[in-house]
Scaffold this active site. Sequence first.
Site, PDB file in Angstrom:
ATOM      1  N   ASP A  14      61.325  11.502  13.167  1.00  0.00           N
ATOM      2  CA  ASP A  14      61.848  11.610  11.799  1.00  0.00           C
ATOM      3  C   ASP A  14      63.254  11.028  11.745  1.00  0.00           C
ATOM      4  OD1 ASP A  14      62.246  12.371   9.149  1.00  0.00           O
ATOM      5  OD2 ASP A  14      61.394  14.360   9.410  1.00  0.00           O
ATOM      6  N   HIS A 205      60.562  22.972   8.465  1.00  0.00           N
ATOM      7  CA  HIS A 205      61.010  21.586   8.663  1.00  0.00           C
ATOM      8  C   HIS A 205      61.848  21.233   7.429  1.00  0.00           C
ATOM      9  CE1 HIS A 205      60.134  17.258   9.944  1.00  0.00           C
ATOM     10  NE2 HIS A 205      60.532  17.089   8.688  1.00  0.00           N
ATOM     11  N   CYS A 238      62.769   9.945   5.029  1.00  0.00           N
ATOM     12  CA  CYS A 238      61.480   9.267   4.936  1.00  0.00           C
ATOM     13  C   CYS A 238      61.608   8.152   3.908  1.00  0.00           C
ATOM     14  CB  CYS A 238      60.399  10.267   4.512  1.00  0.00           C
ATOM     15  SG  CYS A 238      58.798   9.502   4.245  1.00  0.00           S
TER      16      CYS A 238
HETATM   17  P1  HMG Z   1      46.494   2.136   3.891  1.00  0.00           P
HETATM   18  O1  HMG Z   1      47.078   0.803   3.514  1.00  0.00           O
HETATM   19  O2  HMG Z   1      45.928   2.961   2.807  1.00  0.00           O
HETATM   20  O3  HMG Z   1      45.444   2.073   5.078  1.00  0.00           O
HETATM   21  O4  HMG Z   1      47.641   2.943   4.650  1.00  0.00           O
HETATM   22  P2  HMG Z   1      44.249   1.153   5.415  1.00  0.00           P
HETATM   23  O5  HMG Z   1      43.318   2.014   6.205  1.00  0.00           O
HETATM   24  O6  HMG Z   1      43.749   0.446   4.193  1.00  0.00           O
HETATM   25  O7  HMG Z   1      44.884   0.081   6.417  1.00  0.00           O
HETATM   26  C1  HMG Z   1      45.863  -0.865   6.011  1.00  0.00           C
HETATM   27  C2  HMG Z   1      46.448  -1.529   7.238  1.00  0.00           C
HETATM   28  O8  HMG Z   1      47.099  -0.569   8.060  1.00  0.00           O
HETATM   29  C3  HMG Z   1      45.357  -2.169   8.133  1.00  0.00           C
HETATM   30  O9  HMG Z   1      45.993  -3.262   8.789  1.00  0.00           O
HETATM   31  C4  HMG Z   1      45.096  -1.102   9.148  1.00  0.00           C
HETATM   32  O10 HMG Z   1      44.577  -1.578  10.358  1.00  0.00           O
HETATM   33  C5  HMG Z   1      46.490  -0.542   9.364  1.00  0.00           C
HETATM   34  P3  HMG Z   1      45.844  -4.766   8.219  1.00  0.00           P
HETATM   35  O11 HMG Z   1      44.367  -5.027   8.195  1.00  0.00           O
HETATM   36  O12 HMG Z   1      46.461  -4.769   6.850  1.00  0.00           O
HETATM   37  O13 HMG Z   1      46.623  -5.584   9.207  1.00  0.00           O
HETATM   38  N1  HMG Z   1      46.460   0.854   9.840  1.00  0.00           N
HETATM   39  C6  HMG Z   1      47.140   1.262  10.926  1.00  0.00           C
HETATM   40  N2  HMG Z   1      47.911   0.622  11.801  1.00  0.00           N
HETATM   41  C7  HMG Z   1      48.444   1.354  12.800  1.00  0.00           C
HETATM   42  N3  HMG Z   1      48.233   2.675  12.934  1.00  0.00           N
HETATM   43  C8  HMG Z   1      47.449   3.336  12.082  1.00  0.00           C
HETATM   44  C9  HMG Z   1      46.860   2.626  11.024  1.00  0.00           C
HETATM   45  N4  HMG Z   1      46.043   2.989  10.005  1.00  0.00           N
HETATM   46  C10 HMG Z   1      45.809   1.887   9.294  1.00  0.00           C
HETATM   47  N5  HMG Z   1      47.262   4.659  12.238  1.00  0.00           N
HETATM   48  C11 HMG Z   1      48.374   4.623   6.168  1.00  0.00           C
HETATM   49  C12 HMG Z   1      47.436   4.270   5.054  1.00  0.00           C
HETATM   50  C13 HMG Z   1      48.341   6.133   6.340  1.00  0.00           C
HETATM   51  C14 HMG Z   1      47.936   3.952   7.442  1.00  0.00           C
HETATM   52  C15 HMG Z   1      49.816   4.131   5.814  1.00  0.00           C
HETATM   53  O14 HMG Z   1      50.134   4.535   4.512  1.00  0.00           O
HETATM   54  C16 HMG Z   1      50.839   4.670   6.757  1.00  0.00           C
HETATM   55  O15 HMG Z   1      50.860   4.323   7.939  1.00  0.00           O
HETATM   56  N6  HMG Z   1      51.738   5.535   6.287  1.00  0.00           N
HETATM   57  C17 HMG Z   1      52.692   6.159   7.171  1.00  0.00           C
HETATM   58  C18 HMG Z   1      53.738   6.789   6.386  1.00  0.00           C
HETATM   59  C19 HMG Z   1      54.700   7.468   7.318  1.00  0.00           C
HETATM   60  O16 HMG Z   1      54.669   7.356   8.528  1.00  0.00           O
HETATM   61  N7  HMG Z   1      55.651   8.210   6.690  1.00  0.00           N
HETATM   62  C20 HMG Z   1      56.656   8.899   7.405  1.00  0.00           C
HETATM   63  C21 HMG Z   1      56.153  10.065   8.169  1.00  0.00           C
HETATM   64  S1  HMG Z   1      55.767  11.480   7.158  1.00  0.00           S
HETATM   65  C22 HMG Z   1      57.271  12.321   7.013  1.00  0.00           C
HETATM   66  O17 HMG Z   1      58.284  11.801   7.360  1.00  0.00           O
HETATM   67  C23 HMG Z   1      57.255  13.728   6.521  1.00  0.00           C
HETATM   68  C24 HMG Z   1      57.444  14.747   7.641  1.00  0.00           C
HETATM   69  O18 HMG Z   1      58.643  14.506   8.365  1.00  0.00           O
HETATM   70  C25 HMG Z   1      57.481  16.167   7.071  1.00  0.00           C
HETATM   71  C26 HMG Z   1      58.471  16.311   5.910  1.00  0.00           C
HETATM   72  O19 HMG Z   1      59.644  15.958   6.056  1.00  0.00           O
HETATM   73  O20 HMG Z   1      58.003  16.786   4.887  1.00  0.00           O
HETATM   74  C27 HMG Z   1      56.270  14.689   8.638  1.00  0.00           C
HETATM   75 MG    MG Z   2      60.637  15.122   7.700  1.00  0.00          MG
END
Ligand code: HMG
Ligand code: MG
Length: 304
Positions: A14, A205, A238
């Site tokens: 994070d 968190h 984020c």
């Molecule tokens: P999408 O575009 O809907 O997914 O994204 P998709 O399935 O259509 O795939 C699109 C592309 O992403 C494809 O690649 C997939 O292969 C690739 P392309 O064909 O375009 O080259 N892909 C991946 N690549 C690597 N690893 C994967 C993966 N999945 C698909 N796992 C998705 C949906 C969830 C993947 C995207 O929106 C994403 O990665 N989001 C991440 C957001 C994130 O990490 N946010 C920060 C963390 S959460 C947070 O901080 C909150 C927390 O701290 C708690 C709090 O504070 O409340 C936890």
């Molecule tokens: Mg967080």
Amino acid sequence: MSDRVQIVEMGPRDGLQNEKVSVSVEARIAFVEALVAAGLTTCEVGAFVSPKAIPQMVGSDQVLRAASQLPVGEFHVLVPNEKGYEAAIAAGAKVVSVFASASEGFSRANINCSIAESIERFKPVLARAKADGIKVRGYVSCVLGCPFDGEVKPSAVADVAKTLWDLGCYEISLGDTIGVGTPAKARAMLRAVSGDVSTAKLAMHFHDTYGQALANLYAGMEEGVFVIDSAAGGLGGCPYAPGATGNVATEDVIYMLEGMGVPTGVDMDKLLAATNQMSTLLGRPPVSRVASALNAKRRKAAKV
Ligand code: HMG
Ligand code: MG
């Protein structure tokens, strides 16, 4: 109040996921090593998410592999779907975290799907994790407010928390993603969730955007929640949560707990060294009040 609190260190995940300055994989590994050496042995070290969404987390496989070589430590990584799960397992993950939102607006912005769709994505992850003997932690984001939808009802948080718990998560971490909560709201939210998931299985968190995180944590401890997510130096945020700043700083949490007579096992000098090293790389001083105070004290002592 408990005499035992568990800290889950968020700095390498994070903490760094929102940074504009690119931090090398080697520096991320050194950060993890320094944090573990300071006593922060439960540490979230990366995320197996889309590299287009969060380029800062590219190389999480290398960070996890290096961390796994350390003699102590439990290392967590985020996985949003089966693809992420497979990559995490290939890199040796023993604990993965799925992340849902209590609000539809943030779910859509963060992971490009509704809350219900995200749960459908997590089901196969949890089923495979169970078969593989992998522990799964569950996050619920926006538990005290959403940057898109505004107010979030405690009952909405409880619903998502219960769903993740029923799917088999061993712990539910409740995220005040944009740091807008206040103690009474935090307390009400935790009470609502505890109707479905025991407080012993909850984590807090809290981001510190409005400077309320320590007060909210204290209220949560009074409610019986003793697992705290925090990030060294108060790093964090984020990119999909506009206006959100860092997690509550680990230094600030440790200072409060030790001041209350709750031992943490964390060496503040070593933690401060880890924070200062990262802060030098990022080119700005830590936002942690305790880190700033201790750094100022040291500078003064060095002058006399
Ligand atoms: P999408 O575009 O809907 O997914 O994204 P998709 O399935 O259509 O795939 C699109 C592309 O992403 C494809 O690649 C997939 O292969 C690739 P392309 O064909 O375009 O080259 N892909 C991946 N690549 C690597 N690893 C994967 C993966 N999945 C698909 N796992 C998705 C949906 C969830 C993947 C995207 O929106 C994403 O990665 N989001 C991440 C957001 C994130 O990490 N946010 C920060 C963390 S959460 C947070 O901080 C909150 C927390 O701290 C708690 C709090 O504070 O409340 C936890
Ligand atoms: Mg967080």
